[in-house]
Structures are given as C-alpha cells and as structure tokens.
Design a protein around this motif. Sequence first.
Motif, PDB file in Angstrom:
ATOM      1  N   UNK A 160       0.530  -1.017  -0.170  1.00  0.00           N
ATOM      2  CA  UNK A 160      -0.361   0.232   0.023  1.00  0.00           C
ATOM      3  C   UNK A 160       0.757   1.590  -0.191  1.00  0.00           C
ATOM      4  N   UNK A 162       3.814   2.034  -0.623  1.00  0.00           N
ATOM      5  CA  UNK A 162       5.142   1.793  -1.735  1.00  0.00           C
ATOM      6  C   UNK A 162       4.568   1.371  -3.353  1.00  0.00           C
ATOM      7  N   UNK A 163       3.003   1.023  -2.841  1.00  0.00           N
ATOM      8  CA  UNK A 163       2.199   1.421  -4.718  1.00  0.00           C
ATOM      9  C   UNK A 163       2.230   0.178  -5.308  1.00  0.00           C
ATOM     10  N   UNK A 164       1.508  -0.523  -5.927  1.00  0.00           N
ATOM     11  CA  UNK A 164       0.955  -1.618  -5.970  1.00  0.00           C
ATOM     12  C   UNK A 164       1.827  -1.543  -7.034  1.00  0.00           C
ATOM     13  N   UNK A 165       1.599  -1.391  -8.010  1.00  0.00           N
ATOM     14  CA  UNK A 165       3.210  -1.469  -9.219  1.00  0.00           C
ATOM     15  C   UNK A 165       4.629  -1.188  -9.351  1.00  0.00           C
ATOM     16  N   UNK A 166       4.552  -0.365  -7.896  1.00  0.00           N
ATOM     17  CA  UNK A 166       6.389  -0.504  -7.968  1.00  0.00           C
ATOM     18  C   UNK A 166       6.665  -1.616  -7.172  1.00  0.00           C
ATOM     19  N   UNK A 168       4.779  -4.376  -6.785  1.00  0.00           N
ATOM     20  CA  UNK A 168       5.306  -5.060  -7.978  1.00  0.00           C
ATOM     21  C   UNK A 168       6.660  -5.804  -8.323  1.00  0.00           C
ATOM     22  N   UNK A 169       6.663  -4.878  -9.166  1.00  0.00           N
ATOM     23  CA  UNK A 169       8.383  -4.230  -9.754  1.00  0.00           C
ATOM     24  C   UNK A 169       9.581  -4.642  -9.191  1.00  0.00           C
ATOM     25  N   UNK A 170       8.976  -3.849  -7.981  1.00  0.00           N
ATOM     26  CA  UNK A 170      10.567  -4.782  -6.986  1.00  0.00           C
ATOM     27  C   UNK A 170      10.367  -6.039  -6.450  1.00  0.00           C
ATOM     28  N   UNK A 279      -2.592  -8.556  -7.922  1.00  0.00           N
ATOM     29  CA  UNK A 279      -3.131  -9.413  -8.943  1.00  0.00           C
ATOM     30  C   UNK A 279      -3.223 -10.549  -9.494  1.00  0.00           C
TER      31      UNK A 279
ATOM     32  N   UNK B  36      -1.288   4.930   6.084  1.00  0.00           N
ATOM     33  CA  UNK B  36      -1.805   4.426   5.719  1.00  0.00           C
ATOM     34  C   UNK B  36      -3.357   3.830   6.686  1.00  0.00           C
ATOM     35  N   UNK B  69       4.111  10.487  -4.618  1.00  0.00           N
ATOM     36  CA  UNK B  69       3.557   9.614  -5.593  1.00  0.00           C
ATOM     37  C   UNK B  69       2.310   9.009  -5.476  1.00  0.00           C
ATOM     38  N   UNK B  70       1.796   8.912  -6.654  1.00  0.00           N
ATOM     39  CA  UNK B  70       0.355   8.306  -5.663  1.00  0.00           C
ATOM     40  C   UNK B  70       0.677   6.436  -5.336  1.00  0.00           C
ATOM     41  N   UNK B  71      -0.152   6.719  -4.190  1.00  0.00           N
ATOM     42  CA  UNK B  71       0.252   5.273  -3.772  1.00  0.00           C
ATOM     43  C   UNK B  71      -0.359   4.253  -4.514  1.00  0.00           C
ATOM     44  N   UNK B  72      -1.555   5.080  -4.823  1.00  0.00           N
ATOM     45  CA  UNK B  72      -2.372   3.478  -5.249  1.00  0.00           C
ATOM     46  C   UNK B  72      -3.137   3.673  -6.443  1.00  0.00           C
ATOM     47  N   UNK B  73      -2.148   2.608  -7.384  1.00  0.00           N
ATOM     48  CA  UNK B  73      -2.017   3.194  -8.987  1.00  0.00           C
ATOM     49  C   UNK B  73      -2.440   2.405  -8.859  1.00  0.00           C
ATOM     50  N   UNK B  78       0.700  -8.102 -14.946  1.00  0.00           N
ATOM     51  CA  UNK B  78       2.370  -8.408 -15.250  1.00  0.00           C
ATOM     52  C   UNK B  78       2.248  -9.209 -16.087  1.00  0.00           C
TER      53      UNK B  78
END
Lengths: 349, 123
Positions: A160, A162-166, A168-170, A279, B36, B69-73, B78
């Motif tokens: 939450x 770090x952000x879901x996309x980041x 996942x990349x991590x 995801x 959060x 940065x937007x934390x909820x993307x 993938x």
Amino acid sequence: MSHVYKAIDWNRFKRRYDLVLALGLLAFLGAFMALSIAAQPPGQSFTPMQLAIRAFGAAAFLLLNIILAIGPLARLSKRFIPLLYNRRHLGVVCFVLALIHGVLNLLWYQGFSALNPLVALFVSNPRYTSIAGFPFESLGFAALVILAFLAVSSHDYWQKVLGSSFWKVLHMGIYFAYALLVLHILLGVVQEEKPGLYFAAVAGAFLLVSGLHFASALIGRVRDKKVQSSLDGWINLGDPAAIPDTRARIVHTEEGQRIAVFRYDGKISAVSNVCAHQNGPLGEGRVTDGCVTCPWHGWQYRPEDGRSPPPYNEMIPTYRVQIDNGILYVHPQSLAPGTPTPPAVIEGS
Amino acid sequence: MSLAFAHAFIAALTFYLILGAVFGLTHVVFLAPRLDAGAKGSGFWFRVMIFPGAAVLWPLWLFGLILRRARQSPPKPWRRLHLRLWVVLAPLIVLSLMLSLMVRPVIPKNDTLPAALLERADD
C-alpha cells in the motif's frame, strides 16, 4: 485483506501450511546432512559447520525453486492454487535460511581473518576478471541483499505504501536473485568439485523452473485468444448460459486488458480480472456470499460495483454488460475502479 | 575488488543501515498511521513487523513521500514482464555456465607434475 493491520493474519489454513513447511524443512535438513555424511569417501569428512552451511544453502535454494514454480504451476492447473495462498511465508523462510547460510559462511571462512569478515568476503578471492575462478561468494551476497529487500517488504502494508505497481516491480527482483544464486552455486561447484551430482541437480532445477515459466506463458497465450470488438465497440460473448454459474469467462481484449465476466444469481457482471491485492486472476475464482473471491488470497469484491464489502475499501475497475436477443455483450472500455454498473439479467433464469 | 573499495563499500552499507534504523523508527512510530489508515490502531507487533522494511527501504518510501507519488495505482497484469525477464535471464545463465565449464582450470594429476615438485611433495 485487512481493515486494521495485524503482524500476521493467522488462520487455520496458514497454520497448517506453515506446519507442513516447518516439518518439510526439518526433514530436508536432516536427510541432506545424513546423505552428505554417507556420500563422503573413506578418510574424508565434513565438519558439522560445513555440513550446516551446505544444508541451509541447499534448503534455501530448494525453497526458492518451489516459490518460483508455484506461480506457473497454478496457471497450468488449478490444483496448485492453494500453494499460492501463503507463498510470502515461503519467501520469508527462504530469506532466513539463506541468511543463516551466509552468516555461518562468514563465521567459518572469514571469521578468523584479521580483516572485517564482510571486507574479507570480497577481497579473499580477487579473481573478478576470471569466469572460472570468479569469487562466487559475492554473487551469493548480492542475491541475499535482494532477498532481504523482498522479505522486509512482504507485508501488505508495504504494498500500500510503496504503491501496487512499484511493489510488484520490486518483487520481480526475485528473478535476479535466482539467476545470481544459480551462478553462485554452479560457479562454486565448478571451482571446488567435479561437476557431478550438485551441478546436475542445480542445472536440472533451473531447467525445470524456466521450462514451467515458458510453458505457462505459451499456454496462457493459447488460452487468451483476443476477442474482436464489433463495429459499435461491444464484444460478442455469445450465450450467457455458457458461463458456469458463480464462475467467470475471462476475455482478453485487443487493448491487452483482461475482463472477468461472472454469472451469478441469474445475472451477469464484468470486472477487471486483476485483483487489487497481488494481481491475482479474479476470473479463476468464483462468486461466494455474493462477492467475487480471488483464488489467491480470498480478497472479495461485489460484482456490481467492484468494491470490497465494508469495512474494507479496495476497488477494481468494472465494465458495462448487456444481453440483446439472448446474446451477451461486454464493453471493453473499463470504468473507474468502484463504478456501479447494472448487471445484465438472464431471461428465464 | 581492491581492499580500499571493499572497506568503502562496507562502510557505506553500515551508514545506510544506521540511517535506516533512525528513519525506520520514525516511520513506525509517527508516519505509518498517516500513510495508511489501516495502520491506525494496529498493535505493537505490527510495528515490529514493518520496522525492518522501514529501515531497509527508507529511500523508497522517503522519495515517495517527498514526491507525493500516487500510492494507489490501478492494478496491471504483469505476465508479459515475467516472460520477458525469463527470456533475457535464462539464456544469460546458460551462457555463463557453459563459459565457466569451458574455461575451467584443469588441475594437473600427480603423474604430470614435474619430478622436482613430486619429490618435494614426498618430503
């Protein structure tokens, strides 16, 4: 899926999962040490420390292979989906085993050095320009650092923050850690022993894991035949009754999106196939208690608006659906996460 | 790797982790409930659980905080990235292993060693 975070959200399944993991690891460590002692030529023997170093390293690598195999296996067969549920515990245990392996190594091989053991690790073998004589220990150290990043960020809180996309990349870093570990072990084996059983076992594990990933990607491509939109943009999905009750049909659009079209209570609703948690493939789950339930970790969303039931507040995109002359249509343009969309009612159901 | 470089690397790592401990403590005590809502009212052990992450990942969450940065993307699939990574990594590993086997140093057997060395070994 947690309203107020807990350190670990224990439930019966997780306890059983971890118990099996612990017993399996103990059995592996015991068997590895016993077989290593038995396989030694007469007159030679491992010290207990050397045995422990090898056993913990082997256990960590085995666990990493299992972790990497679970994803493609679950895509190839639904029977493996329960293994995904608690995979993060496997990851953390894998890191702990690798850490024990690393610390024991430092103590045994560098602990008596006049230098700082960590400095000694990097300078005791200076052949960085040689392939055959490369200091493979540094590769293991790099892999351990990556595994540490993954283990400490495994709690849902970090996803939450770090952000879901980041996030996942991590966590894709696990592939680099795996590549480093394969080289760490095999270069070590090449330098110290004849490439025999160890080499074959590690190379075989690597071929198996990479083969599973390629196979699941190929089969996924065959399953995911893209559907063509009709002239007015709606996608024709045919007879709505063809979708099994409480289950979904996954639609792969030309734009590369996956839509899960669910049939439940005589109605049809469409949501994104991608769970907001990790995801997971929502379309491979089912509707239980009126909610779409992710097969990976049980996160739930209402099919009509893509929102998790209170007190949770997760949301996923929804899609418009309609039934015209008994034919089901879905519009490929996603609506904002949590947008209410009227379900299409199946006549005569 | 030179000795000076190894010393500098380990010193930098130590400095990173000391800074991380300070930032991490600040994070779990003050920042977590602000970042959060789920962390509000969470227990002591939850804070203990996220402390290693706060200490190790401090540049990531700190820059995220500074850049807002937007934390909820929105979630994304993938699978393609998984496949691309495997396509790159798998041949690289195989190539490295083949190279290492090809250039593996051959340790001479005793009977091929010069006589003088064998005599010295016998002594």
